[in-house]
Write a protein that holds these residues in place. Sequence first.
Motif: not given
Length: 90
Positions: A3, A6, A16, A18, A80, A86
């Motif tokens: 994370f 990104i 972006v 996942r 997340d 990602w």
Amino acid sequence: MKFEQILPFLKEGKKVFRTGWNGRGMFIVRQKGYPEGISCNRQTAEAWDLSEGDLFKVNPYLQIKNADGTHAMWVPSIGDIFAEDWEIKS
């Protein structure tokens, strides 16, 4: 990617997503907001007890495109944040 990797891409305006998300076509973007303000429409004025046309200031935020084509403000979950799947949408 992780994370934290990104975040610079989001700040550059990239989309972006996942690979672990179930929905096809889902992605997030950084919305610049309206830090100097924007004239609020009737719906916003009613929601915030303002008058239509009042200056409405909005800070930057993240937005998601959902699998059904709708959009919403988005806050990452713990999953997340710690995910390593990602990718940048091309």
